[in-house]
Design a protein around this motif. Structure first.
Motif, mmCIF file in Angstrom:
data_model
loop_
_atom_site.group_PDB
_atom_site.id
_atom_site.type_symbol
_atom_site.label_atom_id
_atom_site.label_comp_id
_atom_site.label_asym_id
_atom_site.label_seq_id
_atom_site.Cartn_x
_atom_site.Cartn_y
_atom_site.Cartn_z
ATOM 1 N N PRO A 17 0.111 -1.215 0.065
ATOM 2 C CA PRO A 17 0.061 0.271 0.205
ATOM 3 C C PRO A 17 0.776 1.385 -0.239
ATOM 4 O O PRO A 17 -0.234 2.013 -0.674
ATOM 5 N N GLY A 18 2.360 0.718 0.466
ATOM 6 C CA GLY A 18 2.234 2.360 0.667
ATOM 7 C C GLY A 18 2.973 3.109 -0.979
ATOM 8 O O GLY A 18 3.415 3.815 -1.212
ATOM 9 N N GLY A 19 3.408 2.038 -1.377
ATOM 10 C CA GLY A 19 3.451 2.141 -3.612
ATOM 11 C C GLY A 19 2.432 3.522 -3.506
ATOM 12 O O GLY A 19 2.838 4.082 -4.620
ATOM 13 N N ALA A 20 1.055 2.631 -3.799
ATOM 14 C CA ALA A 20 0.246 4.451 -3.761
ATOM 15 C C ALA A 20 -0.058 5.106 -3.226
ATOM 16 O O ALA A 20 -0.187 6.613 -4.081
ATOM 17 N N VAL A 21 0.857 5.657 -1.610
ATOM 18 C CA VAL A 21 0.569 6.710 -0.913
ATOM 19 C C VAL A 21 1.688 7.249 -1.641
ATOM 20 O O VAL A 21 1.134 8.869 -2.237
ATOM 21 N N ALA A 38 8.757 11.517 -0.870
ATOM 22 C CA ALA A 38 8.320 10.726 -2.108
ATOM 23 C C ALA A 38 9.138 10.065 -2.801
ATOM 24 O O ALA A 38 8.815 8.583 -2.715
ATOM 25 N N CYS A 39 10.069 10.709 -3.563
ATOM 26 C CA CYS A 39 11.077 9.785 -4.934
ATOM 27 C C CYS A 39 11.860 9.443 -4.003
ATOM 28 O O CYS A 39 12.273 8.011 -4.945
ATOM 29 N N GLY A 40 12.317 9.488 -3.357
ATOM 30 C CA GLY A 40 12.958 8.546 -2.544
ATOM 31 C C GLY A 40 12.705 7.131 -1.992
ATOM 32 O O GLY A 40 13.832 6.482 -2.319
ATOM 33 N N ALA A 41 11.817 7.837 -1.202
ATOM 34 C CA ALA A 41 10.959 6.482 -0.568
ATOM 35 C C ALA A 41 10.805 5.007 -2.295
ATOM 36 O O ALA A 41 10.497 4.007 -1.948
ATOM 37 N N LEU A 42 10.194 6.281 -2.825
ATOM 38 C CA LEU A 42 10.185 5.396 -3.792
ATOM 39 C C LEU A 42 11.041 4.709 -4.533
ATOM 40 O O LEU A 42 10.826 3.169 -4.793
ATOM 41 N N ALA A 43 12.069 4.945 -4.661
ATOM 42 C CA ALA A 43 13.352 4.530 -4.846
ATOM 43 C C ALA A 43 13.784 3.377 -3.971
ATOM 44 O O ALA A 43 14.413 1.946 -4.035
ATOM 45 N N ARG A 44 13.549 3.351 -3.082
ATOM 46 C CA ARG A 44 13.632 2.748 -2.180
ATOM 47 C C ARG A 44 13.340 1.631 -1.949
ATOM 48 O O ARG A 44 13.694 0.662 -1.311
ATOM 49 N N HIS A 45 12.349 0.902 -2.836
ATOM 50 C CA HIS A 45 10.993 0.276 -2.078
ATOM 51 C C HIS A 45 11.420 -1.325 -2.930
ATOM 52 O O HIS A 45 10.652 -2.461 -2.394
ATOM 53 N N PRO A 50 6.893 -2.744 -10.022
ATOM 54 C CA PRO A 50 7.680 -2.681 -11.112
ATOM 55 C C PRO A 50 8.200 -1.404 -11.632
ATOM 56 O O PRO A 50 7.650 -0.425 -11.516
ATOM 57 N N PRO A 51 9.363 -1.769 -12.193
ATOM 58 C CA PRO A 51 10.136 -0.451 -12.507
ATOM 59 C C PRO A 51 9.189 0.121 -13.654
ATOM 60 O O PRO A 51 9.402 1.366 -14.010
ATOM 61 N N GLU A 52 8.199 -0.639 -14.708
ATOM 62 C CA GLU A 52 7.545 0.387 -15.460
ATOM 63 C C GLU A 52 6.511 1.261 -14.843
ATOM 64 O O GLU A 52 5.679 2.256 -15.586
ATOM 65 N N ARG A 53 6.234 1.166 -13.712
ATOM 66 C CA ARG A 53 5.429 1.954 -13.087
ATOM 67 C C ARG A 53 6.381 3.118 -12.332
ATOM 68 O O ARG A 53 5.835 4.340 -11.751
ATOM 69 N N VAL A 54 7.134 2.477 -11.416
ATOM 70 C CA VAL A 54 8.476 3.433 -10.887
ATOM 71 C C VAL A 54 8.928 4.474 -11.484
ATOM 72 O O VAL A 54 9.415 5.420 -11.728
#
Length: 160
Positions: A17-21, A38-45, A50-54
């Motif tokens: 769910p963190g991905g959606a946030v 948010a960008c840093g958090a998403l990169a740390r996922h 999937p990379p096509e989403r990130v």
């Protein structure tokens, strides 16, 4: 949230769910600390999404404006995607000069990470020279010149 995802790694999976946030935060926030975080958090996922989403979200949030401490994980993510599947970044060839141009040669990344970013950019430029050149042409002259110098100015014919 990003450090939690980094620690858990791919086990989180796409249902995390963190991905959606984070995706919503990147879409709604203007430039600033919240967006940078948010960008840093998403990169740390750690592979939870999937990379096509990130990748498009991360590239759209770059360059970071206030929380430059998020740059290393963001660029480590991009270098990692490139290392696993270089053609995955080819559709973003025109965006990469803008997204990465401000950090190359700035001294803000550790040398080995900057070398990885330079390698990524060289490979994409060699594979997609027309799109990459279009991206370079959109940069301020001084930034484009610095980036060209860092990349050695050699563009090879490519396939994109």
């Amino acid at each position: 949230m990003g450090r939690l995802a980094q620690a858990a790694g791919p086990a989180l999976g796409p249902a995390w769910p963190g991905g959606a946030v984070l995706t919503r935060a990147l879409a709604r926030e203007g430039p600033g600390r919240v967006r940078d975080n948010a960008c840093g958090a998403l990169a740390r996922h750690g592979g939870a999404l999937p990379p096509e989403r990130v990748v498009p979200l991360v590239l759209g949030a770059l360059p970071l404006g206030q929380d430059l401490g998020e740059e290393p994980p963001v660029f480590q993510y991009l270098v990692g995607v490139h290392g696993r599947d270089p053609p995955r970044l080819w559709p973003h060839a025109a965006e990469l000069p803008r997204a990465c141009g401000s950090v190359v040669g700035s001294g803000r990344l550790p040398p080995e990470l900057e070398a990885g970013v330079v390698g990524l950019l060289r490979e994409v430029w060699g594979s997609c020279p027309t799109a990459f050149e279009e991206g370079l042409a959109r940069l301020p002259h001084s930034e484009a010149a610095r980036l060209r110098q860092a990349l050695g100015q050699a563009d090879a014919p490519g396939t994109c």
